[in-house]
Design an enzyme around this catalytic site. Structure first.
Site, PDB file in Angstrom:
ATOM      1  N   GLY A  77       3.391   0.546   8.372  1.00 16.18           N
ATOM      2  CA  GLY A  77       2.978   1.831   7.792  1.00 16.18           C
ATOM      3  C   GLY A  77       3.128   3.022   8.698  1.00 16.18           C
ATOM      4  O   GLY A  77       4.247   3.442   9.016  1.00 16.18           O
ATOM      5  N   GLU A 103      -3.838  -6.888  -3.434  1.00 15.82           N
ATOM      6  CA  GLU A 103      -3.440  -6.648  -4.814  1.00 15.82           C
ATOM      7  C   GLU A 103      -3.963  -7.768  -5.711  1.00 15.82           C
ATOM      8  O   GLU A 103      -4.388  -8.824  -5.224  1.00 15.82           O
ATOM      9  CB  GLU A 103      -1.917  -6.568  -4.888  1.00 15.82           C
ATOM     10  CG  GLU A 103      -1.401  -5.331  -4.170  1.00 15.82           C
ATOM     11  CD  GLU A 103       0.109  -5.244  -4.165  1.00 15.82           C
ATOM     12  OE1 GLU A 103       0.736  -5.844  -5.040  1.00 15.82           O
ATOM     13  OE2 GLU A 103       0.631  -4.569  -3.273  1.00 15.82           O
ATOM     14  N   LYS A 152       9.045  -8.016   7.356  1.00 18.12           N
ATOM     15  CA  LYS A 152       8.884  -7.082   8.476  1.00 18.12           C
ATOM     16  C   LYS A 152       9.335  -7.735   9.789  1.00 18.12           C
ATOM     17  O   LYS A 152       9.906  -7.059  10.659  1.00 18.12           O
ATOM     18  CB  LYS A 152       7.426  -6.641   8.564  1.00 18.12           C
ATOM     19  CG  LYS A 152       7.005  -5.830   7.335  1.00 18.12           C
ATOM     20  CD  LYS A 152       5.501  -5.722   7.241  1.00 18.12           C
ATOM     21  CE  LYS A 152       5.063  -4.939   6.022  1.00 18.12           C
ATOM     22  NZ  LYS A 152       3.615  -5.030   5.789  1.00 18.12           N
ATOM     23  N   GLY A 203      -1.465   2.786   3.273  1.00 15.56           N
ATOM     24  CA  GLY A 203      -2.190   3.969   2.797  1.00 15.56           C
ATOM     25  C   GLY A 203      -1.198   5.089   2.555  1.00 15.56           C
ATOM     26  O   GLY A 203      -0.277   5.285   3.361  1.00 15.56           O
TER      27      GLY A 203
END
Ligand code: NAP
Length: 473
Positions: A143, A199, A214, A336
């Site tokens: 992120g 989720e 990743k 976020g």
């Protein structure tokens, strides 16, 4: 101090920016592009003109601050006219086709789409290289944390030997909950879902696939070689039990889902693997034997004093070991909308500067040609939990079996469990079982697997409750 125009920028240059997607991240990127337009122009030397925002549903409620006239459902038309395309739709299609269209039209592309990069990254990177355009994806890993550009640029003159990352906030939150409250996996997952950290379908997170995507990106940049998802061995956290976490805690460890990319000797190889980049292959790097790269994701025991053990909640961190720089740690919010928008905007500014100043589009090297190693090439320490019969000689038989398979034991702890039987006064006389918690010295995956198979054959073994890898000792 007020930011003024870029000294080398051609006066009055305007770059058309197309935004694909206006969800969690896209809406924040749009807001910052509009609100901070003067500062972004000063930093890049060009006006970044947001020409449109592609969405699926024009009627969906949106942030009131975003002008309605920017919204469109015709993403392809937007892409064809743009200098910079920001893809924040997610998923494989139509994101893939739209990115390829952008590249064909000479636009720089910024994306946060790790799923697409894992599925078809090499095609996209090659097309971008061939077209001389910049394809950036800082937001795809960890992120908000600036990690890809430091690896690609700041450490480009160093040799990275190992990368350890907590790159999935959902699983870190769950494991942290289990560690701090003693919760079982399912309860910690339910809590993560209640708080919005997981989720409704958490399978990509808890199964390890998200972290594996990743890991492939981190390994590719760290070792100058393109690694795909199929090169990554990954395991999730669904079988980590509250008992594993408690036993690890008692022994001074914490369990984390780690993405690991590291250089290792190629088992059985004696000649240099490649001459293209000898420093990476290891032939001239002082190790003397050719090396490959192991890329893997699995639950891992870390000593509680390791820097990554202090990463709590949904935070992310990446720990890098490099030959000259030594140990480095990057820490911050792994997800976020606003936090991730920061990483996206950094890439947009970088792309805009390149378009203003010119220069080569190629931003990463792929000259490493280091072979990907399977999990069988890994040697590490292991933690093994066993439930065995509580009788004399059992410990000696198990220790001998480990020795026969060249797995040496570092520590062994034994706890005797004797259930209370109603009406019986002498609890010590009741039949019970012993719980053994073994930590080994470094051993190969093959030796460890053979040891576990042999241990299971012993008549005194009730069950092998866990086998986990240990790092950082
Ligand atoms: P999101 O909230 O689901 O938003 C997706 C947006 O894309 C929505 O505005 C949606 O339109 C639009 N969209 C989807 N399919 C489309 C299509 N076929 N045509 C036009 N528009 C389409 O997603 P997000 O959380 O912002 O994530 C975006 C990307 O960033 C993903 O690749 C994700 O992996 C990555 N990322 C996210 C985070 C994070 O914290 N959320 C962190 C790092 C990376 P509608 O609004 O009309 O439905």
């Amino acid at each position: 101090m007020q930011e003024t125009g870029h000294p080398r920028a051609p006066k009055g240059k305007t770059l058309k920016v197309a935004l694909l997607g206006c969800g969690n991240v896209g809406s924040q990127v749009a807001r910052i592009l509009l609100q901070d337009a003067p500062a972004l122009a000063a930093r890049t030397g060009a006006t970044l003109a947001l020409t449109g925002i592609a969405v699926r549903d024009l009627e969906a409620p949106r942030d009131a601050q975003l002008p309605r006239e920017l919204f469109t459902t015709d993403a392809a038309a937007l892409v064809r006219e743009a200098d910079i395309v920001i893809e924040l739709m997610g998923g494989i299609e139509p994101a893939r086709t739209l990115i390829l269209t952008a590249i064909e039209h000479g636009a720089c592309v910024v994306t946060g789409n790790k799923a697409l990069l894992a599925a078809d990254g090499p095609t996209l990177y090659e097309k971008a290289d061939a077209a001389g355009v910049q394809l950036s994806y800082e937001a795809a890993v960890a992120g908000a944390i600036p990690i890809l550009r430091p690896i690609r640029d700041s450490l480009a003159g160093d040799r990275i030997s190992r990368v350890l990352g907590i790159v999935n906030g959902t699983t870190n939150f769950i494991l942290d909950q289990m560690d701090s409250t003693g919760a079982q996996f399912q309860d910690a997952l339910a809590e993560a879902q209640r708080l919005g950290y997981a989720e409704a379908d958490p399978s990509a997170d808890v199964g390890g696939a998200d972290a594996a995507a990743k890991a492939a990106i981190l390994a590719s940049l760290s070792f100058h070689t393109r690694f795909a998802l199929e090169n990554v061995h990954y395991e999730g956290i669904t079988s980590v039990s509250a008992a594993d976490v408690a036993a690890a805690k008692e022994a001074g460890y914490v369990i984390k889902l780690l993405a690991i990319a590291e250089k290792l000797p190629i088992p059985g190889a004696s000649a240099p693997a490649t001459e293209t980049e000898p420093a990476v292959s290891g032939a001239l790097a002082g190790s003397g034997s050719p090396e490959g790269v192991s890329v893997r994701v699995h639950p891992t025991l870390l000593p509680r004093e390791h820097p990554l053990a202090a990463v709590h909640g949904a935070f992310n961190a990446v720990f890098i070991e490099a030959e000259s720089a030594g140990e480095l740690m990057f820490y911050g919010q792994g997800a976020g909308g606003t936090a991730t928008a920061s990483a996206v905007l950094g890439d947009v500014v970088s792309a805009a500067r390149r378009l203003v100043l010119g220069g080569p589009g190629r931003t990463e090297t792929t000259t490493g040609h280091v072979p990907a190693l399977g999990i069988e090439a890994v040697t590490t320490s292991y933690y093994i939990g066993l439930e065995v019969a509580d009788q004399p000689g059992v410990l000696a038989r198990i220790a001998q079996l480990f020795a026969e398979h060249q797995v040496s034991i570092e520590t062994i702890r034994q706890t005797i469990h004797r259930p209370a039987v109603p009406g019986s006064a002498d609890r010590d006389a009741q039949p019970g079982f012993a719980e053994l918690r073994i930590v080994t010295h470094r051993a190969s995956e093959a030796s460890l697997a053979a040891t576990v198979r042999a241990v299971k054959e012993l008549d005194v073994i009730h069950r092998v409750s866990s086998v986990l890898r240990v790092e950082g000792i």
